[in-house]
Write a protein that holds these residues in place. Structure first.
Motif, PDB file in Angstrom:
ATOM      1  N   GLY A 156      10.292 -80.464 -27.533  1.00  0.00           N
ATOM      2  CA  GLY A 156      10.798 -79.952 -26.264  1.00  0.00           C
ATOM      3  C   GLY A 156      10.090 -80.552 -25.059  1.00  0.00           C
ATOM      4  N   LEU A 157       8.950 -81.158 -25.298  1.00  0.00           N
ATOM      5  CA  LEU A 157       8.184 -81.703 -24.178  1.00  0.00           C
ATOM      6  C   LEU A 157       8.809 -82.967 -23.618  1.00  0.00           C
TER       7      LEU A 157
ATOM      8  N   GLY B 200      -0.270 -64.837 -14.593  1.00  0.00           N
ATOM      9  CA  GLY B 200       0.072 -65.647 -13.431  1.00  0.00           C
ATOM     10  C   GLY B 200       0.819 -66.908 -13.800  1.00  0.00           C
ATOM     11  N   CYS B 201       1.471 -66.916 -14.943  1.00  0.00           N
ATOM     12  CA  CYS B 201       2.270 -68.068 -15.352  1.00  0.00           C
ATOM     13  C   CYS B 201       3.398 -67.563 -16.238  1.00  0.00           C
ATOM     14  N   PRO B 202       4.429 -68.407 -16.457  1.00  0.00           N
ATOM     15  CA  PRO B 202       5.514 -67.970 -17.335  1.00  0.00           C
ATOM     16  C   PRO B 202       4.992 -67.680 -18.751  1.00  0.00           C
ATOM     17  N   VAL B 203       5.596 -66.705 -19.377  1.00  0.00           N
ATOM     18  CA  VAL B 203       5.205 -66.324 -20.733  1.00  0.00           C
ATOM     19  C   VAL B 203       6.473 -66.221 -21.577  1.00  0.00           C
TER      20      VAL B 203
ATOM     21  N   ILE C  19      10.347 -74.065 -24.910  1.00  0.00           N
ATOM     22  CA  ILE C  19       9.794 -75.016 -23.949  1.00  0.00           C
ATOM     23  C   ILE C  19      10.797 -75.299 -22.827  1.00  0.00           C
ATOM     24  N   SER C  20      12.074 -75.369 -23.154  1.00  0.00           N
ATOM     25  CA  SER C  20      13.078 -75.544 -22.102  1.00  0.00           C
ATOM     26  C   SER C  20      12.984 -74.429 -21.075  1.00  0.00           C
ATOM     27  N   MET C  21      12.877 -73.209 -21.582  1.00  0.00           N
ATOM     28  CA  MET C  21      12.805 -72.070 -20.674  1.00  0.00           C
ATOM     29  C   MET C  21      11.578 -72.171 -19.780  1.00  0.00           C
ATOM     30  N   VAL C  22      10.476 -72.547 -20.393  1.00  0.00           N
ATOM     31  CA  VAL C  22       9.239 -72.698 -19.631  1.00  0.00           C
ATOM     32  C   VAL C  22       9.407 -73.770 -18.556  1.00  0.00           C
ATOM     33  N   ARG C  23       9.978 -74.885 -18.951  1.00  0.00           N
ATOM     34  CA  ARG C  23      10.112 -75.984 -17.993  1.00  0.00           C
ATOM     35  C   ARG C  23      11.048 -75.612 -16.861  1.00  0.00           C
ATOM     36  N   ALA C  24      12.113 -74.921 -17.206  1.00  0.00           N
ATOM     37  CA  ALA C  24      13.027 -74.478 -16.152  1.00  0.00           C
ATOM     38  C   ALA C  24      12.292 -73.562 -15.174  1.00  0.00           C
TER      39      ALA C  24
ATOM     40  N   GLU D 216      13.710 -72.906 -11.447  1.00  0.00           N
ATOM     41  CA  GLU D 216      15.012 -72.331 -11.779  1.00  0.00           C
ATOM     42  C   GLU D 216      14.794 -71.220 -12.794  1.00  0.00           C
ATOM     43  N   ARG D 217      14.780 -70.021 -12.306  1.00  0.00           N
ATOM     44  CA  ARG D 217      14.643 -68.891 -13.213  1.00  0.00           C
ATOM     45  C   ARG D 217      15.843 -68.876 -14.156  1.00  0.00           C
TER      46      ARG D 217
END
Lengths: 343, 343
Positions: B94-95, B148-151, B310-315, B320-321
């Motif tokens: 995904g990276l 303080g970051c996406p999880v 990983i896609s969700m994290v990158r978005a 882009e929520r």
DNA sequence: GCAAGTGATGGTAGCGCTACCATTGTTTGG
DNA sequence: CCAAACAATGGTAGCGCTACCATCACTTGC
């Protein structure tokens, strides 16, 4: 998800600890990294404040200031291959509670990808590097030689280590399995191999050496593909092999997944194992002993390889150059039902 | 291994690039991170100098200055479990070529270890965190909420996400497999489970729900252990199960390794599959389709889970929520020979 | 009794990068 | 035509830590 200000989000820094403990920042730093150089009193005092404040050192600041990150870069060709999964488990277990971190990279069996990842890893100034195999590209080899940190090549041993090495000889492994099949009375012994990375190639060489010596070699006995290995592929390769040489009476499978696929195909085609066809695998995964009939395989010490690679690295970092830079962990032939010919 | 001076060992820094390109350091920094904010001309010019000098940004300095490391912390309970190995593979895939790095942690199915690793990871100010399952300790949950970051919580979905979630319902999975066995005409359906982590427990709940509803439930049908799963354990658990309930006519195995062990034990004891005993597994590894008889299993989309996490994290990092913070990837029942009763 | 050594501690000056603001020229709208 | 906005670039000041050197009190040896 709450925002974070540039200023560390209120996290205590070493200066906060120092002020509260009434000492200099550098003493706190030392108390954490080289406790023996700080007096008993201060050490205890600092430990208390660290606890109270919940201070955790910032590894990035540390790495920047000391030009050295507490990171070991590890490059493996695959993460789903059970063999490397166990190596990686050994590596993690080898860390204990040292403050070292693992940076894992997956080369997908590509030398160029290995080279690329090596550059990425080196940009972090790792404390050590662990790479799989001995077939680095010339550029990768140069990077390793100039890495300025301990390097361990794992899974295989060879004549010309970059620095340290731990593994075993795949050529000898191939010879051992093949010799066993010959000794068991098999004559039309096929070789089935997938992926055919350099280590597989050397197993094949071992097979070939024994077969030629026994006067049994025939290139049509070899069935390989560069496709990644899998259980289902084992089935297909056996079919191919039998199509080429219907009188095949044994197969040396490059790994246990293939061997399992071969075994199932024999069941399906009602081919007696080991009577009609003998089967030998490589690596000795857990299932080989349980299979019916149980599968002969060559046990390799992959967990141990990972674990000891990290031991070697840690010893080197601690300044104790290991007496043995090249360690041959060998292997162990597990003879089981699948090659026990009742002839 | 050659020594390295404090001053970066001669490696070019951003200042070297800036001077040579005749621009300010900050412009170089921008050209690398937000190229669209730098004019075409300078961008090309800088790219050339970067190439000439072989400049590679120092990730530690970058992390220190920006209070944010380009690292995604990933916590999985096991590395040798094939299921998680594939999740991890999906994560790496995904990276793509983003400059993100993965920091992998192995919790060994321990909540406390998860908590400890979370603290270690958080000290690096990761760009995101990926954790397995939904059963974090209260302290771990708090750490995640304040990270303080996406999880992303992966492998399972539940009612109360910390942030994002991607997986499937293990309870429904358990129900689906059990219902299939009931529909196929089996009555004395055993459940065999190893490890019995929370996800296994929920599969068991699904099994129980269907069995009770069908009026078939009997606690003696359940055979579990907290020992890690393996093929050989499958064999032992089947023996135990048969010792308790000799009339057992099917087994729902918590995973495919156990199912394979059960299948081999049936071969060895000459128990007809699926006539005398039906076998169903969970996860649908490659070998299930090849086994003889082929094994019914529930296909789970574990590679996809890793990749999309990983896609969700990158978005999210890109601002882009994602419209769907909780994604249920479901599963797919693969009916095969091992449960095809010819009654 | 004194130079030299030793052990414990601290101050200063960065490590290489980016956030923040400032500056400059250029465009835009009324 | 001018204020306001904008786009492109740069200077400064750290981020949190440790290397390096200095300092100061105490030994120690002759």
């Amino acid at each position: 998800m709450k925002p974070r200000s540039r200023r560390s989000g209120g996290r205590p820094t070493i200066a906060d600890v120092a002020k509260r403990a009434g000492v200099g920042a550098i003493t706190v730093s030392r108390a954490l990294r080289e406790p023996e150089r700080v007096s008993e009193d201060l050490r205890r005092q600092i430990a208390r404040v660290v606890d109270e404040l919940g201070y955790v050192p910032d590894p990035n600041a540390r790495a920047l200031a000391s030009a050295r990150a507490d990171v070991i870069g590890v490059l493996v060709p695959s993460l789903t291959n059970n063999v490397f999964a166990e190596v990686v488990r050994g590596i993690y277990d080898g860390l204990d509670d040292s403050r070292l971190q693992i940076q894992l990279g997956n080369t997908h069996y590509s030398g160029l990808e290995e080279e690329r990842l090596l550059r990425v890893f080196l940009s972090q100034r790792p404390s050590a590097l662990v790479v799989s195999g001995i077939d680095q590209t010339p550029a990768a080899r140069k990077l390793l030689e100039e890495a300025g940190c301990p390097v361990v090549q794992i899974m295989e041993i060879g004549p010309d280590p970059v620095d340290m090495m731990i593994g075993f000889s795949h050529f000898e492994g191939g010879r051992t399995v093949t010799r066993h099949l010959v000794d068991a009375g098999y004559r039309k012994i096929g070789f089935i191999g997938a992926r055919m990375d350099p280590r597989s190639q050397r197993r094949l060489s071992g097979y070939r050496a024994v077969m030629e010596r026994a006067g049994l070699f025939d290139p049509r006995l070899i069935t390989t593909t560069t496709t990644p290995s899998s259980v289902s592929l084992g089935r297909e390769l056996l079919r191919d092999a039998l199509a080429k040489v219907p009188t095949l009476d044994a197969v040396f499978c490059n790994n246990d997944d293939l061997a399992l696929g071969v075994l199932f195909e024999c069941h399906r085609a009602a081919i007696d194992v080991p009577g009609k066809i003998g089967i030998a695998g490589f690596n000795d995964l857990d299932m080989t002993g349980v299979a019916f009939p149980s599968l002969t395989s060559l046990r390799t010490h992959r967990y141990e390889i990972g674990r000891r690679a990290i031991s070697m690295v840690r010893a080197t970092i601690a300044g104790e150059r290991p007496e043995q830079p090249v360690v041959d962990l060998g292997f162990e032939l597990k003879q089981r039902e699948s090659t026990a010919r009742t002839a």
